[in-house]
Scaffold this motif. Structure first.
Motif, short mmCIF file in Angstrom:
data_model
loop_
_atom_site.label_atom_id
_atom_site.label_comp_id
_atom_site.label_asym_id
_atom_site.label_seq_id
_atom_site.Cartn_x
_atom_site.Cartn_y
_atom_site.Cartn_z
N LEU A 138 61.17 2.92 87.90
CA LEU A 138 60.14 1.95 88.26
C LEU A 138 59.97 1.93 89.78
O LEU A 138 60.93 1.77 90.53
CB LEU A 138 60.55 0.56 87.76
N ARG A 139 58.71 2.10 90.23
CA ARG A 139 58.44 2.04 91.67
C ARG A 139 58.41 0.59 92.15
O ARG A 139 58.35 -0.35 91.35
CB ARG A 139 57.09 2.70 91.98
N GLU A 140 58.41 0.40 93.48
CA GLU A 140 58.39 -0.94 94.04
C GLU A 140 57.10 -1.69 93.70
O GLU A 140 57.09 -2.92 93.60
CB GLU A 140 58.56 -0.88 95.56
N ASP A 141 55.98 -0.94 93.51
CA ASP A 141 54.71 -1.60 93.20
C ASP A 141 54.55 -1.90 91.70
O ASP A 141 53.49 -2.36 91.25
CB ASP A 141 53.53 -0.75 93.68
N GLY A 142 55.60 -1.64 90.92
CA GLY A 142 55.55 -1.95 89.50
C GLY A 142 55.10 -0.81 88.62
O GLY A 142 55.20 -0.89 87.40
N THR A 143 54.60 0.29 89.20
CA THR A 143 54.18 1.44 88.40
C THR A 143 55.39 2.30 88.06
O THR A 143 56.47 2.14 88.64
CB THR A 143 53.14 2.28 89.15
N VAL A 144 55.19 3.22 87.12
CA VAL A 144 56.29 4.06 86.65
C VAL A 144 56.10 5.48 87.16
O VAL A 144 55.01 6.05 87.06
CB VAL A 144 56.35 4.06 85.11
N ASP A 145 57.14 6.05 87.73
CA ASP A 145 57.13 7.44 88.18
C ASP A 145 57.63 8.32 87.03
O ASP A 145 58.83 8.37 86.76
CB ASP A 145 58.01 7.61 89.41
N MET A 146 56.71 8.98 86.36
CA MET A 146 57.07 9.75 85.18
C MET A 146 57.81 11.04 85.50
O MET A 146 58.20 11.77 84.59
CB MET A 146 55.82 10.07 84.36
#
Length: 536
Positions: A164-172
């Motif tokens: 999980l990135r700091e901005d809430g998105t997911v790094d696949m």
């Protein structure tokens, strides 16, 4: 007007009462102390039809309560039928118990069941039939199958948990640090199967439970069974744990961003993780699993474990080859899992395609599934399915009706060839046994006793050899026949959306060609031909 006879009959003094009708008698009886008794309508009706005068008339009978106990067919229940008293005595608890014992009930009796049934004598009308269970057997409780309880995270589990990135998105593409273990780490514990709990019938017969399925804990490469606990598996090397059937292995793992001309081809004894892409013309060969987080374009991946590609798998027809081969190839001894594929050769134990397969050649030793969830809806368009036991997809073929071939249970041909060879060998062996028997008969005519003894011993040894060979061949034939029947019984094509025209379905040695589009259906071999069954 009425009186009770010693035999339980209720008598009416008709000479004194002079009843005018049957209805009068019944009404008078219902107002008398004998209202609960069983009215004898036939006797009353006969009185008003006969010419011969009588002084007394039987108008009712006093009947005691009655109980009958019967066993169910499986002897798991004893069921009592109670007929309540009609002016007579009620059944008491002890008499009812004796009726239960009389039919052979020895286990499962509960007095509360019987008491509830006998209570109906006070609550139900006279002559009412009520039933109830008075003894209940216990079905067996089957054992719990053995299960593996992992203590470490495998690479496959890790790849299900993107970062999980700091901005809430997911790094696949980022899954954090690789799961790794040190030598001596406890990897997995086997929870043993349980034997189950014995059941019983009401007659006391025991019912054996089915014990839970068990299996042998498997120590893959880089692991061993714990010397102190045979139900535990520990690592012997440092590396990445991976699942194997009924156990685990530990692999050294090689991680690389891209496989391209700068990296060169990859050949590794453990598992390989490619965090981005595999470029055209590149090859990866691994003894462990191969995982590609990006795409594979015209590459070759060969694995002794599983292959998983998170992006697309794209190839094209190689016009340089006379056989018009495909430039992209994924071959695994385990499973192959991709998102979508185009002009690619896929081979594995099970092949899973999440979305769509376009003009791919596929060979699955067990299951080919196109789509996700319990009812896959993926598309299988063009190409050739060289072999599979089970094929499940949403859509098979194309709306244009272009020809494509699906071969299922093709391995049955090999079983048939082996069966024919086995039969040929058995015939030859039987001929040898027949010839040896003739040789025995000739040897019996030899006059020299010592020579005869030596000759018979030599022939006997040869006979024993061929008899054992014949027995082994017959056993092999039986196993081949069982294997073929099991294969054909479980071979099936399942289509959850549409089966288009132009699809040649081959199951074992039978062929079915679709000439129109079908709604959701399945195809399987029944009584020597391919049958299409539509889903309701």
């Amino acid at each position: 007007m009425f009186k009770l006879a010693k035999n339980g009959n209720i008598l009416m003094d008709v000479a004194a009462a002079s009843p005018p009708s049957a209805a009068f008698v019944v009404e008078a009886l219902e107002r008398s102390p004998y209202a609960d008794c069983a009215i004898d309508h036939e006797s009353i009706a006969a009185y008003f039809k006969q010419d011969t005068p009588v002084t007394q008339l039987i108008v009712a009978q006093q009947k005691d309560a009655h109980i009958e106990v019967a066993l169910s067919d499986d002897k798991m229940q004893a069921i009592a039928k109670l007929t309540t008293a009609q002016g007579g005595k009620m059944i008491n608890l002890e008499d009812a118990k004796r009726a239960i014992v009389k039919v052979g009930v020895t286990r499962g009796y509960k007095q509360v069941y019987l008491e509830n049934l006998l209570k109906q004598q006070l609550e139900s009308l006279p002559g009412t039939e009520v039933t109830g269970i008075v003894a209940q057997g216990r079905p067996p409780e089957n054992g719990i199958p053995a299960k593996l309880m992992p203590h470490v995270q495998t690479l496959k589990e890790r790849l299900k948990q993107p970062k999980l990135r700091e901005d809430g998105t997911v790094d696949m593409r980022d899954f954090g640090a690789l799961a790794s273990v040190a030598p001596g780490t406890l990897l997995v514990t086997q929870r043993p199967a349980t034997p189950g709990k014995e059941g019983f019938t009401v007659t006391g017969d025991s019912i054996a439970p089915k014990p839970g399925d068990s299996f042998q804990l498997v120590a893959g490469e880089g692991t061993e069974i714990s010397p102190t606990n045979p139900l535990q598996l520990v690592s012997t090397i440092a590396g990445c744990p991976s699942d194997v059937p009924n156990g685990m292995r530990v692999d050294d793992i090689f991680t690389i961003s891209d496989v391209n001309v700068r990296s060169g081809h990859i050949e590794f004894s453990g598992s390989v993780l490619v965090t981005h892409n595999v470029d055209p013309g590149m090859k990866i060969k691994a003894h462990g699993d191969i995982t590609v987080m990006g795409t594979v374009e015209s590459g070759e991946l060969i694995s002794d474990g599983n292959i998983e590609v998170r992006g697309g798998v794209i190839g094209h027809l190689d016009h340089r080859n006379d056989d018009q081969g495909l430039t992209c190839r994924l071959i695994a001894k385990g499973d192959v899992q991709i998102t979508h594929g185009q002009y690619t050769y896929l081979e594995g134990q099970n092949v899973f395609i999440q979305k769509q397969s376009n003009h791919c050649d596929i060979k699955a030793r067990n299951l080919l599934q196109v789509g996700l969830d319990e009812s896959p809806k993926g598309k299988l368009v063009g190409g050739t399915i060289f072999d599979a036991k089970m094929l499940v997809a949403g859509e098979v073929g194309s709306s244009s009706g272009a020809t494509m071939a699906v071969y299922l249970a093709r391995s049955g041909m090999e079983i048939t060839e082996r069966t024919d060879l086995c039969l040929k060998e058995l015939t030859q062996t039987d001929e040898q046994i027949t010839n040896l028997q003739k040789a025995v008969e000739k040897a019996d005519n030899v006059k020299d006793a010592e020579k005869k003894k030596t000759l018979l011993a030599k022939i006997g040894a040869t006979q024993e050899h061929y008899c054992k060979q014949a027995e082994a061949l017959e056993h092999q034939l039986s196993e081949l026949d069982h294997t073929l029947h099991d294969l054909l019984d479980h071979t099936q094509l399942v289509v959850n959306t549409s089966l288009h025209s132009g699809v040649e379905i081959h199951i074992f040695d039978k062929v079915y060609k679709t000439t129109r589009s079908y709604p959701p259906c399945s195809a399987r071999l029944l009584e020597g031909k391919i049958e299409i069954e539509f889903k309701m």
